[in-house]
Design a protein around this motif. Structure first.
Motif, PDB file in Angstrom:
ATOM      1  N   THR A 175     -35.802  -3.022  51.532  1.00  0.00           N
ATOM      2  CA  THR A 175     -37.114  -2.768  52.127  1.00  0.00           C
ATOM      3  C   THR A 175     -37.138  -1.417  52.828  1.00  0.00           C
ATOM      4  O   THR A 175     -38.058  -0.603  52.630  1.00  0.00           O
ATOM      5  CB  THR A 175     -37.460  -3.873  53.137  1.00  0.00           C
ATOM      6  OG1 THR A 175     -37.460  -5.133  52.479  1.00  0.00           O
ATOM      7  CG2 THR A 175     -38.822  -3.625  53.769  1.00  0.00           C
ATOM      8  N   LYS A 198     -45.783  -4.094  49.080  1.00  0.00           N
ATOM      9  CA  LYS A 198     -46.535  -5.285  48.683  1.00  0.00           C
ATOM     10  C   LYS A 198     -45.827  -6.155  47.644  1.00  0.00           C
ATOM     11  O   LYS A 198     -46.063  -7.364  47.574  1.00  0.00           O
ATOM     12  CB  LYS A 198     -47.921  -4.890  48.174  1.00  0.00           C
ATOM     13  CG  LYS A 198     -47.916  -4.039  46.899  1.00  0.00           C
ATOM     14  CD  LYS A 198     -49.332  -3.667  46.503  1.00  0.00           C
ATOM     15  CE  LYS A 198     -49.335  -2.816  45.217  1.00  0.00           C
ATOM     16  NZ  LYS A 198     -50.722  -2.430  44.848  1.00  0.00           N
ATOM     17  N   ASP A 199     -44.942  -5.551  46.825  1.00  0.00           N
ATOM     18  CA  ASP A 199     -44.265  -6.338  45.796  1.00  0.00           C
ATOM     19  C   ASP A 199     -42.792  -6.591  46.110  1.00  0.00           C
ATOM     20  O   ASP A 199     -42.034  -7.030  45.240  1.00  0.00           O
ATOM     21  CB  ASP A 199     -44.384  -5.637  44.436  1.00  0.00           C
ATOM     22  CG  ASP A 199     -43.729  -4.261  44.427  1.00  0.00           C
ATOM     23  OD1 ASP A 199     -43.536  -3.701  45.528  1.00  0.00           O
ATOM     24  OD2 ASP A 199     -43.428  -3.745  43.336  1.00  0.00           O
ATOM     25  N   VAL A 200     -42.365  -6.327  47.357  1.00  0.00           N
ATOM     26  CA  VAL A 200     -40.966  -6.540  47.738  1.00  0.00           C
ATOM     27  C   VAL A 200     -40.772  -7.998  48.159  1.00  0.00           C
ATOM     28  O   VAL A 200     -41.498  -8.510  49.009  1.00  0.00           O
ATOM     29  CB  VAL A 200     -40.564  -5.599  48.896  1.00  0.00           C
ATOM     30  CG1 VAL A 200     -39.146  -5.891  49.344  1.00  0.00           C
ATOM     31  CG2 VAL A 200     -40.698  -4.146  48.473  1.00  0.00           C
ATOM     32  N   ARG A 201     -39.788  -8.659  47.557  1.00  0.00           N
ATOM     33  CA  ARG A 201     -39.478 -10.050  47.877  1.00  0.00           C
ATOM     34  C   ARG A 201     -37.964 -10.243  47.952  1.00  0.00           C
ATOM     35  O   ARG A 201     -37.280  -9.926  46.991  1.00  0.00           O
ATOM     36  CB  ARG A 201     -40.051 -11.001  46.810  1.00  0.00           C
ATOM     37  CG  ARG A 201     -41.555 -10.944  46.647  1.00  0.00           C
ATOM     38  CD  ARG A 201     -42.285 -11.562  47.855  1.00  0.00           C
ATOM     39  NE  ARG A 201     -43.721 -11.619  47.604  1.00  0.00           N
ATOM     40  CZ  ARG A 201     -44.566 -10.600  47.758  1.00  0.00           C
ATOM     41  NH1 ARG A 201     -44.094  -9.437  48.205  1.00  0.00           N
ATOM     42  NH2 ARG A 201     -45.843 -10.740  47.493  1.00  0.00           N
ATOM     43  N   PRO A 202     -37.439 -10.743  49.072  1.00  0.00           N
ATOM     44  CA  PRO A 202     -38.137 -10.939  50.343  1.00  0.00           C
ATOM     45  C   PRO A 202     -38.311  -9.600  51.050  1.00  0.00           C
ATOM     46  O   PRO A 202     -37.568  -8.645  50.782  1.00  0.00           O
ATOM     47  CB  PRO A 202     -37.195 -11.854  51.114  1.00  0.00           C
ATOM     48  CG  PRO A 202     -35.836 -11.485  50.602  1.00  0.00           C
ATOM     49  CD  PRO A 202     -36.013 -11.161  49.144  1.00  0.00           C
ATOM     50  N   VAL A 203     -39.235  -9.533  51.966  1.00  0.00           N
ATOM     51  CA  VAL A 203     -39.497  -8.268  52.645  1.00  0.00           C
ATOM     52  C   VAL A 203     -38.628  -8.101  53.885  1.00  0.00           C
ATOM     53  O   VAL A 203     -38.362  -6.979  54.322  1.00  0.00           O
ATOM     54  CB  VAL A 203     -40.994  -8.144  53.001  1.00  0.00           C
ATOM     55  CG1 VAL A 203     -41.371  -9.080  54.141  1.00  0.00           C
ATOM     56  CG2 VAL A 203     -41.367  -6.704  53.320  1.00  0.00           C
ATOM     57  N   ASP A 254     -49.280 -12.858  56.978  1.00  0.00           N
ATOM     58  CA  ASP A 254     -48.040 -13.074  56.244  1.00  0.00           C
ATOM     59  C   ASP A 254     -46.958 -12.185  56.845  1.00  0.00           C
ATOM     60  O   ASP A 254     -47.228 -11.351  57.714  1.00  0.00           O
ATOM     61  CB  ASP A 254     -48.223 -12.812  54.744  1.00  0.00           C
ATOM     62  CG  ASP A 254     -48.663 -11.381  54.436  1.00  0.00           C
ATOM     63  OD1 ASP A 254     -48.284 -10.449  55.189  1.00  0.00           O
ATOM     64  OD2 ASP A 254     -49.378 -11.186  53.442  1.00  0.00           O
ATOM     65  N   LYS A 255     -45.709 -12.385  56.394  1.00  0.00           N
ATOM     66  CA  LYS A 255     -44.590 -11.690  57.034  1.00  0.00           C
ATOM     67  C   LYS A 255     -44.735 -10.177  56.965  1.00  0.00           C
ATOM     68  O   LYS A 255     -44.493  -9.470  57.954  1.00  0.00           O
ATOM     69  CB  LYS A 255     -43.273 -12.129  56.383  1.00  0.00           C
ATOM     70  CG  LYS A 255     -42.040 -11.656  57.140  1.00  0.00           C
ATOM     71  CD  LYS A 255     -41.996 -12.244  58.555  1.00  0.00           C
ATOM     72  CE  LYS A 255     -41.763 -13.730  58.540  1.00  0.00           C
ATOM     73  NZ  LYS A 255     -41.630 -14.287  59.915  1.00  0.00           N
ATOM     74  N   LEU A 256     -45.147  -9.640  55.816  1.00  0.00           N
ATOM     75  CA  LEU A 256     -45.279  -8.193  55.665  1.00  0.00           C
ATOM     76  C   LEU A 256     -46.306  -7.627  56.626  1.00  0.00           C
ATOM     77  O   LEU A 256     -46.017  -6.699  57.394  1.00  0.00           O
ATOM     78  CB  LEU A 256     -45.652  -7.845  54.228  1.00  0.00           C
ATOM     79  CG  LEU A 256     -46.043  -6.377  53.961  1.00  0.00           C
ATOM     80  CD1 LEU A 256     -44.912  -5.427  54.370  1.00  0.00           C
ATOM     81  CD2 LEU A 256     -46.418  -6.183  52.497  1.00  0.00           C
TER      82      LEU A 256
END
Length: 296
Positions: free
Chosen positions: A96, A119-124, A138-140
């Motif tokens: 991240t 926006k497309d990073v999992r998990p952030v 949300d977490k982000l």
């Protein structure tokens, strides 16, 4: 050695002190052997072989090394470094943070753009600890909101630091009041700031640390072989724990306990290893399992 604070005594027997440093030596040797390119296993200790433990020095951990090299050092003289450390420790995940670094968000922080980049990073966020963010986000977006909240008050905190005079504790007392931080994350961030031009000469590096619940449990085991023997949260406990930690720091200068050829301990290492030693005890003596297994 005995310390009387209020109605209770913290007594750290010599054999428990020796075991505390013995586990630290094993963990440090694992790191040295791994860095030298030796093939595993790097130890015969069952707990360290099976489960994941932090390094003795937080500066040697993977995410901290990335933060140091890519964010903290380039910003070591910038008053924006506090906000950068808030973002770093709330995300606390190399993948991240790498995206943010490449996009130029340090020292230039823009919450809206950061959310778009991630926006497309999992998990952030990382898994080392839980972070609290505003309800309904949300977490982000929650982490980005927390970073936004730190910008203005963070600058005010930094501009009031006098290098060489302002203490780590003084800065921690202010940082812990930032929205959604609290004692633990404030301590993590102040530990980062200790390695910047703002606090690298702080007068309490060798005398102060935050005796959190993990460290107090570690002291309770050393003193009584009972994690619940010392009640956490009172001022008496904090004072007694800090005094005991200061004495453990003195023991770290004994060559048989911690070789002089290795880096010197500070109060952060004492506090940190009390937590890790307590994890080792749970595996070694209590037969408990840890959530995170060791992987090569």
């Amino acid at each position: 050695m005995r310390q009387r604070v209020g109605r209770f005594t913290i007594d750290l027997p010599e054999e428990q002190i020796e075991e505390y440093f013995a586990t630290a030596r094993v963990r440090y040797n694992i790191m040295l052997r791994r860095n030298e390119g030796m093939l595993p296993p790097w130890t015969v200790d069952v707990a360290f072989s099976k489960y994941r433990f932090c390094n003795v020095f937080r500066e040697d951990d993977r995410v901290t090394r990335f933060i140091k090299n890519s964010i903290r050092e380039p910003m070591r003289e910038s008053p924006h470094v506090l906000t950068a450390m808030v973002a770093s420790r709330f995300f606390n995940r190399e993948e991240t943070l790498l995206r943010l670094v490449k996009a130029g968000f340090f020292p230039r922080w823009n919450s809206q753009e950061a959310c778009e980049v991630l926006k497309d990073v999992r998990p952030v966020t990382g898994v080392a600890y839980m972070v609290k963010t505003p309800t309904g986000l949300d977490k982000l977006h929650g982490v980005c909101a927390v970073v936004d909240m730190s910008v203005k008050p963070g600058l005010e905190i930094m501009t009031r630091i006098t290098p060489g005079q302002t203490t780590l504790q003084e800065v921690w007392e202010k940082v812990r009041m930032l929205p959604f931080l609290g004692d633990f994350l404030a301590y993590e961030i102040v530990t980062d700031l200790r390695h910047t031009a703002w606090l690298d000469q702080a007068p309490d590096i060798f005398t102060w640390a935050v005796p959190g619940p993990g460290a107090v449990k570690g002291l309770a085991w050393l003193a009584h072989k009972d994690f619940e023997a010392i009640r956490y949260g009172t001022q008496q406990t904090r004072d007694a724990a800090l005094e005991a930690m200061q004495k453990l720091l003195i023991y770290s200068t004994v060559d048989s306990l911690w070789p002089r050829k290795w880096p010197r301990w500070e109060m952060r290492e004492v506090e940190h290893w009390l937590c890790e030693h307590a994890k080792w005890v749970r595996v070694r003596y209590l037969g408990q399992r840890m959530k995170r297994r060791f992987t090569v």
